[in-house]
Design a protein around this motif. Structure first.
Motif, PDB file in Angstrom:
ATOM      1  N   UNK A  46       4.974   9.334   9.222  1.00  0.00           N
ATOM      2  CA  UNK A  46       3.888   8.724   9.976  1.00  0.00           C
ATOM      3  C   UNK A  46       4.292   7.361  10.499  1.00  0.00           C
ATOM      4  N   UNK A  47       3.435   6.808  11.362  1.00  0.00           N
ATOM      5  CA  UNK A  47       3.739   5.561  12.048  1.00  0.00           C
ATOM      6  C   UNK A  47       2.578   4.569  11.925  1.00  0.00           C
ATOM      7  N   UNK A  48       2.932   3.294  11.739  1.00  0.00           N
ATOM      8  CA  UNK A  48       1.997   2.187  11.926  1.00  0.00           C
ATOM      9  C   UNK A  48       2.547   1.372  13.092  1.00  0.00           C
ATOM     10  N   UNK A  49       1.721   1.131  14.088  1.00  0.00           N
ATOM     11  CA  UNK A  49       2.167   0.445  15.300  1.00  0.00           C
ATOM     12  C   UNK A  49       1.361  -0.828  15.502  1.00  0.00           C
ATOM     13  N   UNK A  50       2.032  -1.908  15.833  1.00  0.00           N
ATOM     14  CA  UNK A  50       1.351  -3.161  16.143  1.00  0.00           C
ATOM     15  C   UNK A  50       1.985  -3.807  17.363  1.00  0.00           C
ATOM     16  N   UNK A  51       1.223  -4.689  18.017  1.00  0.00           N
ATOM     17  CA  UNK A  51       1.702  -5.298  19.250  1.00  0.00           C
ATOM     18  C   UNK A  51       1.647  -4.333  20.422  1.00  0.00           C
ATOM     19  N   UNK A  52       0.802  -3.313  20.302  1.00  0.00           N
ATOM     20  CA  UNK A  52       0.713  -2.267  21.322  1.00  0.00           C
ATOM     21  C   UNK A  52       0.042  -2.807  22.586  1.00  0.00           C
ATOM     22  N   UNK A  65       0.820  -1.219   0.000  1.00  0.00           N
ATOM     23  CA  UNK A  65       0.000   0.000   0.000  1.00  0.00           C
ATOM     24  C   UNK A  65       0.851   1.266   0.000  1.00  0.00           C
ATOM     25  N   UNK A  66       1.864   1.310   0.867  1.00  0.00           N
ATOM     26  CA  UNK A  66       2.657   2.545   0.949  1.00  0.00           C
ATOM     27  C   UNK A  66       3.564   2.693  -0.264  1.00  0.00           C
ATOM     28  N   UNK A  67       3.943   1.546  -0.855  1.00  0.00           N
ATOM     29  CA  UNK A  67       4.765   1.613  -2.062  1.00  0.00           C
ATOM     30  C   UNK A  67       4.029   2.264  -3.221  1.00  0.00           C
ATOM     31  N   UNK A  78      -1.760   0.701   5.635  1.00  0.00           N
ATOM     32  CA  UNK A  78      -0.958   1.578   4.794  1.00  0.00           C
ATOM     33  C   UNK A  78      -1.795   2.642   4.114  1.00  0.00           C
ATOM     34  N   UNK A  79      -2.941   2.238   3.565  1.00  0.00           N
ATOM     35  CA  UNK A  79      -3.822   3.188   2.870  1.00  0.00           C
ATOM     36  C   UNK A  79      -4.339   4.261   3.821  1.00  0.00           C
ATOM     37  N   UNK A 133      -1.386   5.179  12.874  1.00  0.00           N
ATOM     38  CA  UNK A 133      -2.424   4.158  12.701  1.00  0.00           C
ATOM     39  C   UNK A 133      -1.991   2.935  13.506  1.00  0.00           C
ATOM     40  N   UNK A 134      -2.906   2.381  14.285  1.00  0.00           N
ATOM     41  CA  UNK A 134      -2.606   1.160  15.030  1.00  0.00           C
ATOM     42  C   UNK A 134      -3.154  -0.055  14.302  1.00  0.00           C
TER      43      UNK A 134
END
Length: 318
Positions: free
Chosen positions: A110-116, A87-89, A285-286, A132-133
């Motif tokens: 910007x940030x994408x966070x997982x495992x929060x 998506x970000x590509x 990503x979008x 974005x989480x």
């Protein structure tokens, strides 16, 4: 060297249309995109991303933080990474992977966070760029996740449908929204059917759930199905049952949650609630790209419905 004007001329469209295809392809018809992409290929044209970043005062970098221990034996995060990168590509961003929270390695947009987890929000709230989480939360931060409650409700209904009389829920022992929602899905169905609920919460390790079954073996009646909050827990439950001489799926059933890899290598193969991790990664990503383009405007959330995949660890639905 070909220019944007050259591409527009070759495709017989305006420069604005070429720019829109490059920067906002979701706003352009498939036919126009094909024309422009073909012209770009014929002219060997590549957008000047560095120049774009300079003009917009952006780095064209997005950071993906994975804030929990990585398990390299299963491709869960590889699928997520693939979806996000795809998506970000398309929007001409580079993706940087970071595995330590509280440490910001250079600039990004910007940030994408997982495992929060709950303790991470003190740090997350200090971030000044769009976030974005991957995983629902109660802090009003935009997120993408499965509909966890729907998933375990569907699994519980299926267990009852194929004739198991005793339904036990095995959850993950963390006080996080996804874990609570998965437990609620089970409770909803048990309550609706006026059936007693039995819940155990364990660390998300197959060895822990395997030992749990072996230690508690004498307390489990036949015709029981275990609804598990993850495939890791489920595969341990399955091993424990088989070690104790149980007949799976005749006397005991097991349903997991994830459907990324472990469900396919277990024996018997695991019935599970399958998440489409790649599509969920794409959505992350979008959403983040859109949030960056809209100067941090809230994007809300997206929930994806997991799909029941029935295999050998439960009775067949006749």
């Amino acid at each position: 060297m070909a220019t944007l004007s050259d591409v527009a001329k070759r495709a017989n469209v305006s420069k604005m249309t070429v720019s829109r295809v490059i920067n906002h392809p979701e706003q352009v018809t498939t036919e126009l995109k094909k024309l422009v992409y073909q012209a770009m290929q014929e002219l060997n044209y590549h957008p000047n991303i560095a120049a774009k970043a300079l003009v917009s005062n952006r780095s064209q970098i997005i950071k993906l933080y994975i804030l929990e221990e990585l398990d390299t034996t299963e491709p869960y995060y590889m699928n997520l990474l693939m979806g996000i990168a795809r998506a970000v590509g398309k929007a001409h961003y580079s993706l940087q992977l970071v595995t330590s929270n509280g440490v910001d390695h250079g600039s990004c947009d910007g940030y994408i966070l997982t495992g929060v987890r709950t303790q991470d929000f003190d740090w997350i709230n200090t971030l000044t760029k769009p976030v974005i989480l991957f995983g629902e939360n109660t802090h009003d931060i935009d997120f993408v996740d499965s509909d966890n409650r729907y998933g375990t409700a569907t699994a519980t209904k299926y267990a009852l449908k194929v004739g198991y009389q005793n339904i036990i829920f095995v959850g993950i022992d963390v006080a996080e929204p996804f874990a609570k929602e998965r437990e609620k899905g089970y409770l909803d169905v048990m309550s609706a059917n006026k059936l007693p609920s039995t819940i155990f919460r364990l660390p998300n390790r197959s060895t822990k759930s395997e030992i749990f079954i072996e230690e508690q073996w004498d307390s489990f009646e036949k015709n029981t199905c275990f609804i598990c909050s993850s495939d890791r827990l489920a595969i341990g439950i399955e091993r424990g049952l088989i070690n104790c001489g149980a007949k799976v799926p005749e006397d005991f059933g097991i349903i997991g949650f994830d459907g990324v890899f472990l469900d396919q290598v277990s024996s018997p193969k695991l019935t599970t609630m399958k998440q489409d991790i790649i599509k969920m990664g794409e959505a992350c990503g979008e959403m983040l790209v859109k949030k960056i383009e809209e100067n941090g405007q809230t994007q809300g959330y997206r929930r994806f419905l997991p799909e029941l995949v029935a295999r050998e660890s439960t009775r067949a639905d006749k």
